[in-house]
Design a protein around this motif. Structure first.
Motif, PDB file in Angstrom:
ATOM      1  N   ARG A  86      14.671  39.351 -35.912  1.00 13.25           N
ATOM      2  CA  ARG A  86      15.075  40.209 -37.040  1.00 13.25           C
ATOM      3  C   ARG A  86      16.122  41.245 -36.647  1.00 13.25           C
ATOM      4  O   ARG A  86      16.640  41.944 -37.500  1.00 13.25           O
ATOM      5  N   SER A  87      16.409  41.335 -35.370  1.00 15.22           N
ATOM      6  CA  SER A  87      17.240  42.435 -34.898  1.00 15.22           C
ATOM      7  C   SER A  87      18.731  42.207 -35.092  1.00 15.22           C
ATOM      8  O   SER A  87      19.522  43.131 -34.970  1.00 15.22           O
ATOM      9  N   ASP A  88      19.137  40.953 -35.337  1.00 15.45           N
ATOM     10  CA  ASP A  88      20.553  40.609 -35.408  1.00 15.45           C
ATOM     11  C   ASP A  88      21.255  40.951 -34.097  1.00 15.45           C
ATOM     12  O   ASP A  88      22.433  41.304 -34.068  1.00 15.45           O
ATOM     13  N   ALA A  89      20.490  40.854 -32.989  1.00 15.97           N
ATOM     14  CA  ALA A  89      21.061  41.125 -31.671  1.00 15.97           C
ATOM     15  C   ALA A  89      22.087  40.050 -31.321  1.00 15.97           C
ATOM     16  O   ALA A  89      21.969  38.903 -31.753  1.00 15.97           O
ATOM     17  N   GLU A  90      23.088  40.420 -30.553  1.00 13.32           N
ATOM     18  CA  GLU A  90      24.148  39.491 -30.190  1.00 13.32           C
ATOM     19  C   GLU A  90      24.119  39.125 -28.709  1.00 13.32           C
ATOM     20  O   GLU A  90      24.718  38.142 -28.305  1.00 13.32           O
ATOM     21  N   GLY A  91      23.447  39.932 -27.888  1.00 14.16           N
ATOM     22  CA  GLY A  91      23.428  39.707 -26.454  1.00 14.16           C
ATOM     23  C   GLY A  91      22.279  38.825 -26.024  1.00 14.16           C
ATOM     24  O   GLY A  91      21.171  38.908 -26.563  1.00 14.16           O
ATOM     25  N   CYS A  92      22.524  37.954 -25.032  1.00 11.96           N
ATOM     26  CA  CYS A  92      21.483  37.039 -24.558  1.00 11.96           C
ATOM     27  C   CYS A  92      20.336  37.774 -23.880  1.00 11.96           C
ATOM     28  O   CYS A  92      19.263  37.203 -23.696  1.00 11.96           O
ATOM     29  N   GLY A  93      20.550  39.022 -23.489  1.00 11.35           N
ATOM     30  CA  GLY A  93      19.450  39.792 -22.927  1.00 11.35           C
ATOM     31  C   GLY A  93      18.333  40.010 -23.924  1.00 11.35           C
ATOM     32  O   GLY A  93      17.177  40.259 -23.541  1.00 11.35           O
ATOM     33  N   PHE A  94      18.654  39.901 -25.217  1.00  7.22           N
ATOM     34  CA  PHE A  94      17.654  40.093 -26.265  1.00  7.22           C
ATOM     35  C   PHE A  94      17.080  38.734 -26.674  1.00  7.22           C
ATOM     36  O   PHE A  94      17.244  38.272 -27.792  1.00  7.22           O
ATOM     37  N   SER A  95      16.424  38.095 -25.725  1.00  6.56           N
ATOM     38  CA  SER A  95      15.741  36.829 -25.981  1.00  6.56           C
ATOM     39  C   SER A  95      14.450  36.828 -25.182  1.00  6.56           C
ATOM     40  O   SER A  95      14.365  37.437 -24.112  1.00  6.56           O
ATOM     41  N   PHE A  96      13.450  36.137 -25.690  1.00 11.83           N
ATOM     42  CA  PHE A  96      12.182  36.107 -24.975  1.00 11.83           C
ATOM     43  C   PHE A  96      12.327  35.399 -23.634  1.00 11.83           C
ATOM     44  O   PHE A  96      11.713  35.794 -22.639  1.00 11.83           O
ATOM     45  N   GLY A  97      13.149  34.334 -23.604  1.00 13.88           N
ATOM     46  CA  GLY A  97      13.341  33.624 -22.346  1.00 13.88           C
ATOM     47  C   GLY A  97      13.848  34.528 -21.246  1.00 13.88           C
ATOM     48  O   GLY A  97      13.371  34.477 -20.106  1.00 13.88           O
TER      49      GLY A  97
END
Length: 299
Positions: free
Chosen positions: A21-32
């Motif tokens: 839901r965050s509309d994050a663009e960076g791959c750091g914002f992923s559960f993996g």
């Protein structure tokens, strides 16, 4: 007081509910990313008052992502400050995009001191561009692939339970070729993350593809959706025998994602000049600017 914990696979749905839901663009914002780097950087998370908080080691201290969620961002940043004071550290925020920078400056005016972090800019490409390599600017890439196709017979297949072992074989050969003397702690960490990506491929919701050349496993790529528009390619490896397969595995992976994701985020270059040159040669549509910031929460 925030209560941080080490992520487990069972936390995926909870964490994803905030990140998606965050509309994050960076791959750091992923559960993996959060799960796979939990050992190397002591990645932890907390959930409180409608926000997701992410923290990791920074030398002898801690760093924090900008809180993700809905509600009072000023209060959320204050919660980080309260935790930092209780643990006698000065909080540093990292991987701040320009969009997040505007939000936290508005929420806490005059409290942040920002520093550009060029080494951690994400390279984001239109999926169609990587899949077609159309136009003059990709002439060199097309020639490189044509040369590979002339010298080898090849095939591409989605990664499944049946060929995951081939990914492991590619990883082992990549490691031996890149670090013949054993490498170092950084190499060990990269290898461990890649190995766990294979081990927990299905549990993490990963997808990807594997390239075979002359009947042998040659290269693979895998990653996860960041949101409905962006796919993150986290891992891409090729064997020393087929190290020129990277352009082809890149193109074929993009083809497999075409029509489902508008963009592919291929992460940062971590300051590696060779990697930077390679990523720039694919002409990113977005170079995602990131900053770090110290936060003045001590009066």
């Amino acid at each position: 007081m925030l209560e941080f914990k080490t992520p487990c696979l069972s936390d995926k749905s909870l964490v994803d509910s905030y990140l998606k839901r965050s509309d994050a663009e960076g791959c750091g914002f992923s559960f993996g990313n959060l799960f796979l780097w939990r050992k190397e950087y002591d990645m932890t998370f907390a959930v409180s008052d409608g926000f997701l908080f992410i923290s990791s080691t920074l030398g002898d201290s801690r760093a924090f992502a900008v809180p993700v969620g809905q509600g009072d961002l000023t209060k959320a940043v204050g919660a980080v400050c309260e935790w930092a004071k209780a643990h006698q550290i000065h909080p540093i925020f990292y991987a701040i995009t320009d969009k997040q920078k505007e939000a936290i400056e508005a929420a806490c005016p005059g409290k942040f001191f920002f520093c550009d972090e060029r080494d951690y800019y994400d390279y984001i490409y239109k999926t169609e561009n990587l899949a077609t390599l159309a136009g003059k600017k990709y002439h060199g890439k097309r020639n490189h692939i044509a040369k590979f196709e002339k010298n080898h017979t090849w095939s591409f297949a989605p990664i499944t339970e049946q060929n995951l072992a081939d990914c492991e074989l590619i990883l082992q050969q990549w490691r031996l070729g890149k670090f013949p003397e054993g490498g170092d702690s950084e190499a060990d960490a990269e290898t461990e993350v890649a190995r766990e990506s294979i081990q927990y491929f299905h549990e993490l919701g990963y997808e990807g593809g594997i390239l075979y050349a002359d009947g042998l496993p040659a290269a693979y790529a895998m990653g996860e959706p960041l949101n409905d528009r962006v796919f993150c390619t986290h891992i891409e490896k090729a064997t020393p025998q087929f190290r020129d397969a990277y352009a082809l595995i890149n193109r074929e992976t993009a083809k497999s994602l075409l029509g489902r994701y508008e963009y592919i985020n291929r992460e940062d270059d971590a300051g590696d000049e060779g990697l930077r040159k390679a990523k720039l040669s694919y002409h990113p549509d977005i170079l995602l600017v990131k900053s770090a910031a110290s936060y003045h929460c001590y009066d």
